[in-house]
Write a protein that holds these residues in place. Sequence first.
Motif, PDB file in Angstrom:
ATOM      1  N   GLU A   1      37.768  56.209  78.695  1.00  0.00           N
ATOM      2  CA  GLU A   1      38.942  56.315  77.838  1.00  0.00           C
ATOM      3  C   GLU A   1      40.186  55.922  78.629  1.00  0.00           C
ATOM      4  OE1 GLU A   1      41.564  59.887  75.777  1.00  0.00           O
ATOM      5  OE2 GLU A   1      39.749  60.369  76.880  1.00  0.00           O
ATOM      6  N   ILE A   2      40.992  55.053  78.047  1.00  0.00           N
ATOM      7  CA  ILE A   2      42.270  54.681  78.654  1.00  0.00           C
ATOM      8  C   ILE A   2      43.264  55.800  78.338  1.00  0.00           C
ATOM      9  CG2 ILE A   2      44.131  52.994  78.729  1.00  0.00           C
ATOM     10  CD1 ILE A   2      41.395  51.931  79.726  1.00  0.00           C
ATOM     11  N   CYS A   3      43.913  56.338  79.359  1.00  0.00           N
ATOM     12  CA  CYS A   3      44.856  57.445  79.162  1.00  0.00           C
ATOM     13  C   CYS A   3      46.301  56.956  79.130  1.00  0.00           C
ATOM     14  CB  CYS A   3      44.699  58.478  80.271  1.00  0.00           C
ATOM     15  SG  CYS A   3      43.047  59.179  80.371  1.00  0.00           S
ATOM     16  N   GLN A   4      46.659  56.128  80.109  1.00  0.00           N
ATOM     17  CA  GLN A   4      48.033  55.649  80.149  1.00  0.00           C
ATOM     18  C   GLN A   4      48.093  54.363  80.961  1.00  0.00           C
ATOM     19  OE1 GLN A   4      50.047  58.869  82.206  1.00  0.00           O
ATOM     20  NE2 GLN A   4      51.437  57.489  83.208  1.00  0.00           N
TER      21      GLN A   4
ATOM     22  N   GLN B   1      53.766  39.910  79.282  1.00  0.00           N
ATOM     23  CA  GLN B   1      55.089  40.477  79.555  1.00  0.00           C
ATOM     24  C   GLN B   1      55.232  41.831  78.863  1.00  0.00           C
ATOM     25  OE1 GLN B   1      57.377  39.256  81.656  1.00  0.00           O
ATOM     26  NE2 GLN B   1      55.954  37.611  82.149  1.00  0.00           N
ATOM     27  N   ASP B   2      54.258  42.182  78.045  1.00  0.00           N
ATOM     28  CA  ASP B   2      54.296  43.412  77.264  1.00  0.00           C
ATOM     29  C   ASP B   2      54.091  44.616  78.174  1.00  0.00           C
ATOM     30  OD1 ASP B   2      52.991  45.566  75.420  1.00  0.00           O
ATOM     31  OD2 ASP B   2      53.898  44.090  74.081  1.00  0.00           O
ATOM     32  N   PRO B   3      54.739  45.761  77.884  1.00  0.00           N
ATOM     33  CA  PRO B   3      54.534  46.947  78.724  1.00  0.00           C
ATOM     34  C   PRO B   3      53.147  47.578  78.574  1.00  0.00           C
ATOM     35  CG  PRO B   3      56.077  47.408  76.937  1.00  0.00           C
ATOM     36  CD  PRO B   3      55.768  45.941  76.883  1.00  0.00           C
TER      37      PRO B   3
ATOM     38  N   ASN C   1      47.019  47.269  74.351  1.00  0.00           N
ATOM     39  CA  ASN C   1      47.180  47.650  72.951  1.00  0.00           C
ATOM     40  C   ASN C   1      47.631  46.486  72.083  1.00  0.00           C
ATOM     41  OD1 ASN C   1      46.358  50.291  73.078  1.00  0.00           O
ATOM     42  ND2 ASN C   1      48.369  51.051  73.629  1.00  0.00           N
ATOM     43  N   GLN C   2      47.651  45.305  72.634  1.00  0.00           N
ATOM     44  CA  GLN C   2      48.080  44.129  71.888  1.00  0.00           C
ATOM     45  C   GLN C   2      46.865  43.296  71.493  1.00  0.00           C
ATOM     46  OE1 GLN C   2      51.406  43.932  71.201  1.00  0.00           O
ATOM     47  NE2 GLN C   2      51.359  45.899  72.249  1.00  0.00           N
ATOM     48  N   GLU C   3      46.919  42.714  70.325  1.00  0.00           N
ATOM     49  CA  GLU C   3      45.883  41.783  69.888  1.00  0.00           C
ATOM     50  C   GLU C   3      46.090  40.486  70.655  1.00  0.00           C
ATOM     51  OE1 GLU C   3      42.600  40.522  67.706  1.00  0.00           O
ATOM     52  OE2 GLU C   3      43.547  42.489  67.513  1.00  0.00           O
ATOM     53  N   LYS C   4      45.155  40.118  71.498  1.00  0.00           N
ATOM     54  CA  LYS C   4      45.303  38.901  72.294  1.00  0.00           C
ATOM     55  C   LYS C   4      45.069  37.685  71.414  1.00  0.00           C
ATOM     56  CE  LYS C   4      44.710  36.985  76.681  1.00  0.00           C
ATOM     57  NZ  LYS C   4      45.117  37.384  77.968  1.00  0.00           N
ATOM     58  N   VAL C   5      46.061  36.822  71.361  1.00  0.00           N
ATOM     59  CA  VAL C   5      45.982  35.612  70.554  1.00  0.00           C
ATOM     60  C   VAL C   5      46.036  34.425  71.505  1.00  0.00           C
ATOM     61  CG1 VAL C   5      47.101  34.255  68.755  1.00  0.00           C
ATOM     62  CG2 VAL C   5      47.150  36.751  68.643  1.00  0.00           C
TER      63      VAL C   5
END
Length: 192
Positions: free
Chosen positions: A2-5, A39-41, A45-49
């Motif tokens: 599980e990813i926590c942070q 560049q996202d923090p 959690n981002q959908e990789k496009v």
Amino acid sequence: MEICQIEKITDCKHVNLFSIQYRDRAKNIKNWVFASRSQDPDPLNQEKVGVDAVVVVPFHRQAEKLVIIKEFRVALGGWQYGFPAGLVDKGETIVQAGERELLEETGLAITRVLKKSPAIYSSSGLTDETISLLFVECEGTPSNEFNEMSEDIEVILLSRDAAKGLISKPGLKFDVKSWMVLSMFADYGIIS
């Protein structure tokens, strides 16, 4: 698992470091650092496009030889044998990026696309970077005139025998993808 942070450690143009805290199967908290082109923090959690980069595997049809490059790689402190490669610019297709990178690094032009891989991970233990392998036929005369000043590249055309000799030399540095393709070319005469 599980990813926590996750925490962004650097703020650079082409690559950043992220610290990630996760819980393993035994419920122990662990830490990991990885590199990302994001560049996202929180790149997880981002959908990789799309694909971050393209690696071009060129076969020079007139010469009947595989084209590789010998490039100075700062992170290795020396020369590495590999294939022309580079980042895919915003709005650019994988083929357009491959055409640009092949011309910039070798002076050669793509005449036919043989095969294009989906997004694959270059080194998933260290980075979330995705690449696409672009197998092509090319033409032209090898040239370094289009190299950027930050690049030091030598273009090499290899026959099957020359590829076999190169990969068997001790002490040379190879990109993993390139060693695999060179090995297949040397042994079986195939590139894709």
